[in-house]
Write a protein that holds these residues in place. Sequence first.
Motif, PDB file in Angstrom:
ATOM      1  N   GLU A 191       0.876  -1.176   0.000  1.00 46.66           N
ATOM      2  CA  GLU A 191       0.000   0.000   0.000  1.00 46.66           C
ATOM      3  C   GLU A 191       0.908   1.218   0.000  1.00 46.66           C
ATOM      4  N   TYR A 192       0.688   2.123  -0.949  1.00 44.71           N
ATOM      5  CA  TYR A 192       1.606   3.237  -1.154  1.00 44.71           C
ATOM      6  C   TYR A 192       0.847   4.564  -1.071  1.00 44.71           C
ATOM      7  N   ALA A 193       1.360   5.480  -0.249  1.00 45.02           N
ATOM      8  CA  ALA A 193       0.721   6.783  -0.052  1.00 45.02           C
ATOM      9  C   ALA A 193       1.568   7.896  -0.665  1.00 45.02           C
ATOM     10  N   MET A 194       0.894   8.857  -1.287  1.00 44.19           N
ATOM     11  CA  MET A 194       1.576  10.036  -1.822  1.00 44.19           C
ATOM     12  C   MET A 194       0.672  11.253  -1.654  1.00 44.19           C
ATOM     13  N   GLN A 195       1.283  12.429  -1.691  1.00 43.21           N
ATOM     14  CA  GLN A 195       0.541  13.678  -1.655  1.00 43.21           C
ATOM     15  C   GLN A 195       0.550  14.284  -3.057  1.00 43.21           C
ATOM     16  N   TRP A 196      -0.633  14.544  -3.579  1.00 39.03           N
ATOM     17  CA  TRP A 196      -0.780  14.988  -4.965  1.00 39.03           C
ATOM     18  C   TRP A 196      -0.145  16.351  -5.203  1.00 39.03           C
ATOM     19  N   ASP A 197      -0.085  17.166  -4.149  1.00 39.67           N
ATOM     20  CA  ASP A 197       0.455  18.520  -4.276  1.00 39.67           C
ATOM     21  C   ASP A 197       1.765  18.683  -3.500  1.00 39.67           C
ATOM     22  N   ASP A 198       2.506  17.586  -3.370  1.00 39.98           N
ATOM     23  CA  ASP A 198       3.765  17.586  -2.625  1.00 39.98           C
ATOM     24  C   ASP A 198       4.733  18.606  -3.221  1.00 39.98           C
ATOM     25  N   GLU A 199       5.213  19.525  -2.378  1.00 44.34           N
ATOM     26  CA  GLU A 199       6.115  20.577  -2.847  1.00 44.34           C
ATOM     27  C   GLU A 199       7.559  20.091  -2.994  1.00 44.34           C
ATOM     28  N   HIS A 200       7.863  18.912  -2.467  1.00 47.47           N
ATOM     29  CA  HIS A 200       9.224  18.381  -2.547  1.00 47.47           C
ATOM     30  C   HIS A 200       9.350  17.246  -3.557  1.00 47.47           C
ATOM     31  N   ALA A 206       6.735  10.457  -7.609  1.00 42.68           N
ATOM     32  CA  ALA A 206       6.006   9.575  -6.701  1.00 42.68           C
ATOM     33  C   ALA A 206       5.336   8.437  -7.464  1.00 42.68           C
ATOM     34  N   LEU A 207       4.745   8.747  -8.608  1.00 42.75           N
ATOM     35  CA  LEU A 207       4.094   7.720  -9.415  1.00 42.75           C
ATOM     36  C   LEU A 207       5.110   6.735  -9.994  1.00 42.75           C
ATOM     37  N   ALA A 208       6.306   7.217 -10.305  1.00 45.17           N
ATOM     38  CA  ALA A 208       7.337   6.335 -10.850  1.00 45.17           C
ATOM     39  C   ALA A 208       7.765   5.291  -9.828  1.00 45.17           C
ATOM     40  N   LEU A 209       7.867   5.691  -8.561  1.00 41.53           N
ATOM     41  CA  LEU A 209       8.248   4.711  -7.543  1.00 41.53           C
ATOM     42  C   LEU A 209       7.137   3.691  -7.348  1.00 41.53           C
ATOM     43  N   PHE A 210       5.892   4.147  -7.299  1.00 41.70           N
ATOM     44  CA  PHE A 210       4.787   3.209  -7.173  1.00 41.70           C
ATOM     45  C   PHE A 210       4.783   2.225  -8.341  1.00 41.70           C
ATOM     46  N   ASP A 211       4.991   2.729  -9.534  1.00 49.14           N
ATOM     47  CA  ASP A 211       4.972   1.890 -10.728  1.00 49.14           C
ATOM     48  C   ASP A 211       6.079   0.841 -10.702  1.00 49.14           C
ATOM     49  N   ALA A 212       7.185   1.139 -10.010  1.00 50.94           N
ATOM     50  CA  ALA A 212       8.335   0.230 -10.018  1.00 50.94           C
ATOM     51  C   ALA A 212       8.106  -1.051  -9.223  1.00 50.94           C
ATOM     52  N   PHE A 213       7.207  -1.031  -8.241  1.00 49.29           N
ATOM     53  CA  PHE A 213       6.985  -2.243  -7.450  1.00 49.29           C
ATOM     54  C   PHE A 213       6.470  -3.373  -8.340  1.00 49.29           C
ATOM     55  N   ALA A 214       7.038  -4.561  -8.145  1.00 51.31           N
ATOM     56  CA  ALA A 214       6.642  -5.722  -8.949  1.00 51.31           C
ATOM     57  C   ALA A 214       5.476  -6.485  -8.335  1.00 51.31           C
ATOM     58  N   SER A 215       4.911  -5.972  -7.270  1.00 52.85           N
ATOM     59  CA  SER A 215       3.824  -6.640  -6.563  1.00 52.85           C
ATOM     60  C   SER A 215       2.590  -6.781  -7.459  1.00 52.85           C
ATOM     61  N   LYS A 216       1.991  -7.987  -7.445  1.00 46.48           N
ATOM     62  CA  LYS A 216       0.735  -8.179  -8.163  1.00 46.48           C
ATOM     63  C   LYS A 216      -0.389  -7.413  -7.474  1.00 46.48           C
ATOM     64  N   GLU A 217      -0.291  -7.293  -6.159  1.00 44.28           N
ATOM     65  CA  GLU A 217      -1.269  -6.496  -5.411  1.00 44.28           C
ATOM     66  C   GLU A 217      -0.574  -5.258  -4.870  1.00 44.28           C
ATOM     67  N   LYS A 218      -0.891  -4.122  -5.432  1.00 46.21           N
ATOM     68  CA  LYS A 218      -0.363  -2.854  -4.922  1.00 46.21           C
ATOM     69  C   LYS A 218      -1.438  -1.803  -5.092  1.00 46.21           C
ATOM     70  N   THR A 219      -1.562  -0.969  -4.067  1.00 44.19           N
ATOM     71  CA  THR A 219      -2.630   0.020  -4.030  1.00 44.19           C
ATOM     72  C   THR A 219      -2.030   1.403  -3.829  1.00 44.19           C
ATOM     73  N   LEU A 220      -2.446   2.358  -4.653  1.00 36.22           N
ATOM     74  CA  LEU A 220      -1.963   3.732  -4.554  1.00 36.22           C
ATOM     75  C   LEU A 220      -3.009   4.590  -3.862  1.00 36.22           C
ATOM     76  N   HIS A 221      -2.593   5.278  -2.798  1.00 34.63           N
ATOM     77  CA  HIS A 221      -3.450   6.238  -2.114  1.00 34.63           C
ATOM     78  C   HIS A 221      -2.870   7.633  -2.380  1.00 34.63           C
ATOM     79  N   ALA A 222      -3.539   8.396  -3.238  1.00 32.71           N
ATOM     80  CA  ALA A 222      -3.096   9.751  -3.577  1.00 32.71           C
ATOM     81  C   ALA A 222      -4.073  10.747  -2.971  1.00 32.71           C
ATOM     82  N   ASN A 223      -3.570  11.557  -2.053  1.00 33.63           N
ATOM     83  CA  ASN A 223      -4.401  12.545  -1.365  1.00 33.63           C
ATOM     84  C   ASN A 223      -3.984  13.950  -1.774  1.00 33.63           C
ATOM     85  N   SER A 224      -4.956  14.841  -1.885  1.00 34.73           N
ATOM     86  CA  SER A 224      -4.627  16.234  -2.143  1.00 34.73           C
ATOM     87  C   SER A 224      -3.914  16.811  -0.929  1.00 34.73           C
TER      88      SER A 224
END
Length: 255
Positions: A191-200, A206-224
């Motif tokens: 389970e991967y969390a990111m902030q959509w408006d992250d200033e850093h 953030a999406l590239a790191l999530f995409d890199a996981f080879a897990s068949k089950e992976k969930t992205l939580h993107a919050n404003s």
Amino acid sequence: MHSLQFTHSSSSDGVTERDFLVGGVPGVLWSPSSGADRAPLVLMGHGGGNHKKHPAMAGRARLLVTGCGFHVAVLDAPGHGDRPRSEHDEREIAELFRAREAGEPEGPVVVRYNDHLARIAVPELRAALDALQELPEIGPDGPVGYFGLNMGTAIGVPFVAAEPRITAAVLGQHWPDRLAGKAKEITVPVEYAMQWDDEHIPREAALALFDAFASKEKTLHANSGRHKELPRFEADSAVRFLARHLVRPGEASGA
């Protein structure tokens, strides 16, 4: 193999907190105050500039202990908490503050420094896991989860990639630099969390790191919101995720 040496213990509201040393590295273990049956273990990683008992760590640990009956352990990362800073730590921290005051991107400094810390911390985490699994209330065969954001992800990604005992991991809020290669080795549920408006951390990073996981089950939580505005309810979601993957069929869970 290093053994676990408990140095202090206290209990409140059904949770027992025990400070320990393993190979000279300070840590803390939160456990249910009642019940001697074996239960899953969650290892957590704290954020940069924080420590093993930071309120975020204590709060998440209590959710996992009281809600699921799990054991939760955190080590102070190198140069953090009760551990001394090296000259290298001081130089990198000074460079981070210089970049921040100059309005320069923090990412290059944080990525480089966290990579250095991970090279030290991953073997320490694996040794701590060895020692924790010697405890009768945890045991060597139970499921193990990992939960770490920010620097906890910088250490957690190479740790989970190297450690076959990890069953599931909650990660997030870091750059892909120096982590994407290790993420490709991870196949457990994530389970991967990111902030959509992250200033850093740019959204694309953030999406590239999530995409890199080879897990068949992976969930992205993107919050404003910005970097430090991760919603508190993400901790509740992480608890549910870990309970779903660490509680074996037929076993009870409070989550």
